[in-house]
Motif scaffolding. Structure first.
Motif, mmCIF file in Angstrom:
data_model
loop_
_atom_site.group_PDB
_atom_site.id
_atom_site.type_symbol
_atom_site.label_atom_id
_atom_site.label_comp_id
_atom_site.label_asym_id
_atom_site.label_seq_id
_atom_site.Cartn_x
_atom_site.Cartn_y
_atom_site.Cartn_z
ATOM 1 N N UNK A 63 44.837 46.607 41.720
ATOM 2 C CA UNK A 63 43.734 45.647 40.997
ATOM 3 C C UNK A 63 44.017 44.238 41.473
ATOM 4 N N UNK A 64 45.405 44.015 41.425
ATOM 5 C CA UNK A 64 45.740 42.400 41.471
ATOM 6 C C UNK A 64 45.457 42.084 42.922
ATOM 7 N N UNK A 65 45.713 43.016 43.945
ATOM 8 C CA UNK A 65 45.497 42.739 45.303
ATOM 9 C C UNK A 65 43.988 42.480 45.649
ATOM 10 N N UNK A 66 43.180 43.297 44.899
ATOM 11 C CA UNK A 66 41.850 43.260 44.857
ATOM 12 C C UNK A 66 41.271 41.841 44.343
ATOM 13 N N UNK A 67 41.958 41.404 43.194
ATOM 14 C CA UNK A 67 41.431 40.135 42.448
ATOM 15 C C UNK A 67 41.776 39.158 43.576
ATOM 16 N N UNK A 68 42.862 39.146 44.109
ATOM 17 C CA UNK A 68 43.248 38.114 45.109
ATOM 18 C C UNK A 68 42.302 37.977 46.226
ATOM 19 N N UNK A 69 42.050 39.225 46.868
ATOM 20 C CA UNK A 69 40.958 39.138 48.121
ATOM 21 C C UNK A 69 39.786 38.622 47.561
ATOM 22 N N UNK A 154 36.774 52.247 34.507
ATOM 23 C CA UNK A 154 35.808 51.448 33.493
ATOM 24 C C UNK A 154 36.346 50.170 33.130
ATOM 25 N N UNK A 155 37.464 50.263 32.418
ATOM 26 C CA UNK A 155 38.523 49.262 31.865
ATOM 27 C C UNK A 155 39.001 48.239 32.850
ATOM 28 N N UNK A 156 39.298 48.923 33.904
ATOM 29 C CA UNK A 156 40.176 48.225 35.271
ATOM 30 C C UNK A 156 39.095 47.408 35.895
ATOM 31 N N UNK A 157 37.670 48.218 36.075
ATOM 32 C CA UNK A 157 36.756 47.465 36.911
ATOM 33 C C UNK A 157 36.199 46.322 35.869
ATOM 34 N N UNK A 158 35.889 46.308 34.608
ATOM 35 C CA UNK A 158 35.405 45.440 33.848
ATOM 36 C C UNK A 158 36.457 44.152 33.975
ATOM 37 N N UNK A 196 48.230 37.052 38.279
ATOM 38 C CA UNK A 196 49.199 38.018 38.717
ATOM 39 C C UNK A 196 50.542 38.400 38.144
ATOM 40 N N UNK A 197 50.516 37.350 37.358
ATOM 41 C CA UNK A 197 52.000 37.546 36.143
ATOM 42 C C UNK A 197 51.751 38.524 35.246
ATOM 43 N N UNK A 198 50.434 38.903 35.038
ATOM 44 C CA UNK A 198 50.147 39.941 34.135
ATOM 45 C C UNK A 198 50.242 41.277 34.377
ATOM 46 N N UNK A 199 50.784 41.579 35.616
ATOM 47 C CA UNK A 199 50.651 42.809 36.234
ATOM 48 C C UNK A 199 51.794 43.919 35.463
ATOM 49 N N UNK A 200 52.778 43.212 34.698
ATOM 50 C CA UNK A 200 53.625 44.108 34.088
ATOM 51 C C UNK A 200 53.281 44.126 32.454
ATOM 52 N N UNK A 201 52.226 43.567 31.909
ATOM 53 C CA UNK A 201 51.644 43.565 30.904
ATOM 54 C C UNK A 201 50.987 44.870 30.560
ATOM 55 N N UNK A 202 51.533 45.597 29.569
ATOM 56 C CA UNK A 202 50.907 47.116 29.295
ATOM 57 C C UNK A 202 49.916 47.030 28.076
#
Length: 234
Positions: A63-69, A154-158, A196-202
């Motif tokens: 998702x982070x790669x897609x956001x960057x693109x 759903x949540x990931x897409x939003x 991108x720093x949020x990738x490890x936030x759960x």
């Protein structure tokens, strides 16, 4: 005849070629998928990267790669559709239509956002489905997804769509000040690095706060830009 906003959006689509953006999106999506697959294999060779041994983490990384693109593509579209037409050389032509300034500007913004939202949805869902079911078949990383893929998506897409649009709108508002494509793209990159720093936030709470912050940024940026469009002197 008074043109509606939807008519102006159709005109914007016809005025600009979308093929270059689609080529970048297709190539970029393939690269995002390959990078995600690459990172999923790292725990097999390095035991010190156990956090990567998780399909949830791999999907977050994708998702982070897609956001960057798509942040990059949206920024490039804003330069082409908005920054350049509102520069001094093209300003008279842009504001020469018998349509309200606000509708002209909104049609340009919505054209870019609708285009990006459509292809971002397709890219994210396609790559996530390939990664998830590919992992079920080949068992590369641990399948620790607590919910069904559908509910997760759903949540990931939003989150992904709102984040991309938020980065794009903030970059546009910043680049608008000097009508500078460079400032817009630098801001775009800086915002993506912070996200991108949020990738490890759960924690879901942090994600919700991020979504609300992005929605505020989108609303504030659009309102700010509309006020500036009204004040432009030809």
């Amino acid at each position: 005849m008074k043109l509606k906003l939807i008519d102006l959006i159709r005109i914007e689509y016809k005025k600009h070629k979308s093929k270059p953006y689609m080529i970048v999106i297709v190539i970029g999506t393939i690269i995002c998928l390959l990078l995600s697959v690459f990172f999923s294999f790292i725990p097999k060779f390095d035991v010190n990267t156990s956090e990567l041994n998780s399909i949830t983490f791999i999907l977050k990384m994708n998702a982070m790669f897609i956001i960057g693109l798509f942040s990059f593509v949206l920024g490039a579209m804003f330069v082409k559709y908005i920054i350049n037409p509102y520069s001094e050389l093209c300003l008279c032509k842009t504001l020469g239509y018998p349509v309200s300034r606000e509708n002209i500007f909104l049609s340009k913004v919505l054209t870019c956002i609708l285009f990006i939202s459509t292809f971002c949805t397709i890219s994210l869902i396609t790559t996530d489905v390939i990664l998830y079911y590919g992992n079920i078949i080949f068992k590369v990383v641990e399948n620790d997804l607590k919910h069904s893929l559908f509910m997760y998506e759903i949540g990931n897409l939003i989150y992904t769509l709102i984040t991309v649009i938020g980065i794009g709108c903030l970059s546009l508002a910043t680049g608008w000040i000097k009508k500078s494509p460079v400032i817009l793209m630098v801001t775009n990159f800086a915002c993506y690095c912070m996200v991108g720093n949020q990738i490890q936030v759960n924690y879901i709470f942090i994600k919700i706060i991020s979504i609300l912050a992005a929605l505020f940024i989108i609303a504030f940026s659009i309102i700010y830009l509309l006020k500036n469009v009204k004040k432009i002197e030809v």
